[in-house]
Design an enzyme around this catalytic site. Structure first.
Site, PDB file in Angstrom:
ATOM      1  NE  ARG A   1      -1.556  -6.801   8.944  1.00 24.31           N
ATOM      2  CZ  ARG A   1      -2.044  -7.125  10.124  1.00 24.31           C
ATOM      3  NH1 ARG A   1      -2.757  -8.231  10.252  1.00 24.31           N
ATOM      4  NH2 ARG A   1      -1.822  -6.384  11.184  1.00 24.31           N
TER       5      ARG A   1
ATOM      6  NE  ARG B   1      -5.858   1.502  11.453  1.00 23.66           N
ATOM      7  CZ  ARG B   1      -4.614   1.237  11.062  1.00 23.66           C
ATOM      8  NH1 ARG B   1      -3.724   2.221  10.951  1.00 23.66           N
ATOM      9  NH2 ARG B   1      -4.241   0.003  10.787  1.00 23.66           N
TER      10      ARG B   1
ATOM     11  CG  HIS C   1      -2.990  -3.385  12.875  1.00 23.42           C
ATOM     12  ND1 HIS C   1      -2.425  -3.580  11.633  1.00 23.42           N
ATOM     13  CD2 HIS C   1      -2.222  -2.464  13.495  1.00 23.42           C
ATOM     14  CE1 HIS C   1      -1.368  -2.790  11.513  1.00 23.42           C
ATOM     15  NE2 HIS C   1      -1.230  -2.098  12.634  1.00 23.42           N
TER      16      HIS C   1
ATOM     17  CB  CYS D   1      12.197  26.411  -3.193  1.00 25.68           C
ATOM     18  SG  CYS D   1      13.376  27.707  -2.739  1.00 25.68           S
ATOM     19  CG  MET D   2       6.787  23.091  -5.166  1.00 26.60           C
ATOM     20  SD  MET D   2       5.504  23.687  -6.279  1.00 26.60           S
ATOM     21  CE  MET D   2       4.477  24.626  -5.149  1.00 26.60           C
ATOM     22  CG  ASP D   3       9.500  22.825  -8.108  1.00 28.77           C
ATOM     23  OD1 ASP D   3       8.774  21.833  -7.920  1.00 28.77           O
ATOM     24  OD2 ASP D   3       9.068  23.935  -8.476  1.00 28.77           O
TER      25      ASP D   3
ATOM     26  CE1 TYR E   1      10.025  32.718  -3.449  1.00 25.17           C
ATOM     27  CE2 TYR E   1      10.368  30.376  -2.956  1.00 25.17           C
ATOM     28  CZ  TYR E   1       9.971  31.390  -3.822  1.00 25.17           C
ATOM     29  OH  TYR E   1       9.509  31.057  -5.070  1.00 25.17           O
TER      30      TYR E   1
ATOM     31  CE  LYS F   1      -0.311   0.068   5.054  1.00 19.06           C
ATOM     32  NZ  LYS F   1      -1.159   0.251   6.224  1.00 19.06           N
TER      33      LYS F   1
END
Length: 822
Positions: A674, A587, A617, A764-766, A716, A490
């Protein structure tokens, strides 16, 4: 006519020129006449089921438990086909008198074998184990390759339990032994470490020389005691101590290089190795001592070490899956080239190919193989047909016998530059195909890889599939026979890439997969995954998808169960469901006080409902302080499972343990476990981390370096203030890739040329910036490590005040995943 044999010598007289085959799928009408089919029983199938199939293809030699009536051919009938195979290969081994190196130990066997084969290639025609073929089956398949055209064999041997080395030793029968080291791998198969060492030493029963390091006192003592009963074997030990036959002295050591003086004789030989880590140095020194024993040529050793091992400065990653231009898939094996390696690479291509797309093989000359061009071309053509390759692009001067046929398009190029030029002139095009690039190192096929690789992003996550396989094997070794493993894929397989990891796990014999949502399961099915898949958080509107793609839903509430019963009544063959019991996680799941009502509903709908499993679980399996609470959870689960099974009237697949629980509660394995974060190299308890191998390495690149003066600011908000003349690197990673803003202003760092480079300014973002003033060797285009093993990943998570799970699953999908296997 049907000829029945009952011993190895008679069967060998008709079988010695044939190929051994244990997989019916590998047999084609083209190779059937020269194949011996060995019918072996497996976990899920028995080779005897496929005798008629391979007979129809043309096979006439068999090793079997029984000979089917009506089939002509040569049948060696035996109660133990694997044992018969081993006897046959043992007889084959006896036909050759040239030196054979046998390698065993806890770690390093495959690396030492591969390096030795390369290092000795100028002086010997080597036959070696393909990949990591070191098991009861892999060893005979390897040794069967021996022929008169070879003059040196190199084979590895691995064991996991007592009484398993002798059959392998009788097959390899090495004249030279290498015992790499002793560690804790497979300790569970022996009463103590001494017993394990004695078992491994059986490999060298008839060896004339045994090479080992004196760095491990327990191994040294065991070998010295063993020699008392084997006086014919010379101990060629190496190490820094005076009791070493070959003494090693470290002269200089830096982050990426070690200079040694090696005393083969009284006069030392100075050698420079492109490694600083102890494991690589140990592997290299085993090779060096073996080379000295075989050649007694220090100049040769010095020359080939420089040429070969420098290519391993950053360990070569064989069989790397990459995204190519025009939606192609690349398999990069620009490492070496021989027939055995080509077969392994084509098998990897088959596993990772996008279904329905054509397959192209780009291949260099096979140098120093000892075979004629015509023989090599015939073998390559047969492999191409067997693995459904439709186009061959051949580079080098030795491929002329291979020409285009109706089944196979063939193009010839004199050298790598000619092929790249043809690509650049658009004389060759690539579109939505699977491409294997395999070449000997001196052809520099990495240039072709660079040309065909999609230029997506400077940041990448490298996934070591072999490490996943190792970790799976470790956890399996802790389980009782028959206990299944459900692997969690997952959340994009914890950031590692769902279908790529799932394909590998399917190949490795995993029993079940689990995903969070139906669309994740659908994607796996669309990529050819046939294993059972459980969906942990299904919704009622996904039921049709679950049915269409045979996905098994987790059912955790009466609302969901009632909806599923209505759906199941309206369709044919609904998939089984898995009931979730909430024993304390709170849960999802049925609470203990709801079990009676659940049982009543099951009793009323026995004909409609197909229950496959029941599970719970553990909330705190990794917490030693919560052991008693976990045991209470297990007790509640057992009570609930018993009630449900009694009402349903059938045995259900029961499971409760996660990665941490497998370690801490071995008595509660039930029918299945698992496996989640442990599969990806993190031992949640922290007590068995040494047994796991790191799976993920995150890297980025330096896009630009600027020299800035005091008073300037970076990023920034001008938050990164320059207080001294500084070199500031901009790196191609930002918070959109998973490198969070909290790591700015010096909290985070990168490892560049082995040194920490702290961030400066905001993330920064990138992209982000780091101070490399103290790393003068840093250049634009250089690699920067984010994390590379369990310790660095945990440290990275600690900086973010989180856990490795969140780090891995938070890596952006635009970050390129690169998959490799040794």
């Amino acid at each position: 006519m049907q000829c029945i044999f009952d011993n190895a010598s008679r069967f060998y007289s008709v079988a010695k020129a044939h190929r051994l085959q244990t997989d019916s799928r590998a047999i084609t009408p083209q190779n059937a006449a020269e194949s011996i089919f060995v019918a072996l029983p497996g976990m899920h199938t028995d080779g005897h089921q496929f005798i008629a199939d391979v007979y129809a293809k043309g096979v006439r030699l068999f090793i079997v438990r029984y000979a089917p009536e009506g089939l002509d051919g040569y049948f060696w009938v035996t109660d133990n086909p694997l044992g018969a195979l081993q006897q046959l290969v043992q007889l084959h081994r006896q036909q050759f008198t040239y030196p054979v190196i046998g390698i065993t130990g806890s770690n390093g066997k495959t690396i030492v074998k591969e390096w030795l084969a390369e290092l000795l290639a100028e002086k010997f025609t080597v036959v070696k184990s393909p990949k990591s073929y070191n098991s009861q089956l892999g060893v005979p398949l390897s040794v069967w390759q021996m022929s008169q055209r070879h003059n040196l064999g190199i084979f590895e041997a691995g064991i996991s339990q007592r009484n398993s080395m002798k059959p392998i030793a009788n097959i390899i029968c090495p004249t030279i032994g290498i015992f790499t080291n002793i560690g804790n791998a497979h300790d569970e198969g022996f009463d103590n470490r001494s017993e394990k060492m004695r078992e491994k030493l059986q490999l060298f029963e008839h060896a004339k020389v045994l090479i080992f390091s004196t760095a491990q006192p327990e191994l040294y003592r065991e070998i010295k005691a063993w020699q008392q009963n084997h006086p014919q074997c010379e101990l060629l030990s190496w190490g820094t101590t005076a009791n070493s036959a070959i003494r090693i002295q470290t002269i200089e050591k830096s982050l990426q290089q070690t200079v040694l003086e090696v005393y083969f004789t009284a006069q030392p030989v100075r050698l420079s190795l492109p490694f600083a880590d102890s494991a690589s140095l140990e592997n290299a020194l085993h090779c060096i001592v073996a080379m000295w024993h075989l050649t007694h040529d220090a100049d040769y050793i010095r020359r080939v070490l420089s040429k070969i091992l420098n290519a391993h400065r950053q360990p070569a990653m064989r069989l790397v899956r990459k995204k190519g231009i025009n939606r192609c898939t690349l398999i990069d094996d620009s490492y070496n080239n021989d027939l055995a390696g080509l077969q392994v690479a084509l098998e990897f291509l088959s596993l990772h190919a996008v279904p329905g797309r054509p397959r192209t093989l780009i291949l260099s000359d096979m140098l120093q193989s000892g075979l004629t061009d015509r023989v090599i071309c015939g073998e390559v053509e047969a492999l191409a047909k067997r693995f459904h390759v439709s186009r061959l692009l051949l580079v080098g001067q030795h491929w002329q016998p291979l020409q285009t046929s109706p089944e196979l398009s063939v193009q010839h190029f004199a050298d790598t530059a000619s092929l790249i030029a043809a690509i650049d002139r658009s004389e060759i095009s690539f579109l939505e195909e699977n491409i294997l690039i395999k070449g000997a190192r001196n052809f520099r096929f990495e240039q072709i890889v660079t040309r065909l690789e999609a230029k997506i992003h400077g940041t990448r996550l490298e996934i070591n599939l072999d490490a996943i396989g190792h970790n799976l094997g470790y956890y399996k070794s802790l389980l009782r026979p028959g206990v299944k493993v459900m692997a969690m894929v997952k959340a994009f397989a914890y950031g590692s890439g769902s279908h790529e990891v799932a394909q590998y796990l399917q190949q490795k014999g995993c029993d079940y997969l689990a995903v969070a949502y139906a669309d994740e399961g659908v994607a796996l099915r669309q990529h050819g995954i046939s294993l059972p898949i459980m969906v942990m958080n299904p919704s009622t509107d996904s039921f049709a998808l679950l049915h269409s793609y045979c996905l098994e839903p987790e059912v955790y509430s009466f609302r969901l169960l009632q909806a599923w019963l209505r759906f199941a009544e309206a369709v044919q063959n609904p998939p089984p469901i898995h009931l979730k019991i909430d024993t304390g996680m709170h849960r999802l799941g049925f609470l203990p006080n709801e079990i009676a009502q659940l049982c009543e509903l099951i009793s009323q709908n026995k004909e409609k409902i197909n229950i496959g499993g029941i599970f719970t679980h553990l909330a705190a399996a990794d917490d030693e302080q919560m052991v008693e609470f976990s045991r209470q959870q297990l007790q509640l689960f057992e009570q609930a499972a018993t009630q449900v099974e009694t009402v349903y009237g059938k045995h259900l697949l029961k499971y409760a343990l996660n990665s941490a629980g497998i370690i801490r509660f071995p008595e509660a394995q039930y029918d299945m476990v698992r496996l989640g974060i442990g599969l990806y190299g993190i031992e949640a308890n922290g007590i068995q981390q040494a047994h796991l191998q790191p799976v993920a390495t995150m890297k980025t690149t330096i896009s630009q370096i600027k020299t800035l003066q005091p008073g300037n600011t970076v990023g920034y908000g001008r938050s990164g203030l320059i207080t001294r003349p500084s070199r500031i690197a901009t790196l191609a990673i930002g918070y959109a890739d998973g490198y969070r803003r909290a790591l700015g202003n010096g909290k985070g760092y990168f490892l560049i040329h082995g040194k920490q480079a702290p961030t400066i300014g905001r993330i920064c973002m990138d992209m982000c910036m780091a101070d490399v003033t103290h790393i003068p060797e840093a250049q634009e285009g250089d690699e920067a490590l984010v994390f590379y093993d369990a310790a660095s990943l945990q440290q990275f998570a600690k900086l973010l005040d989180t856990i490795p799970y969140e780090v891995l699953t938070g890596i952006g999908e635009r970050v390129k995943r690169i998959y490799f296997s040794a």
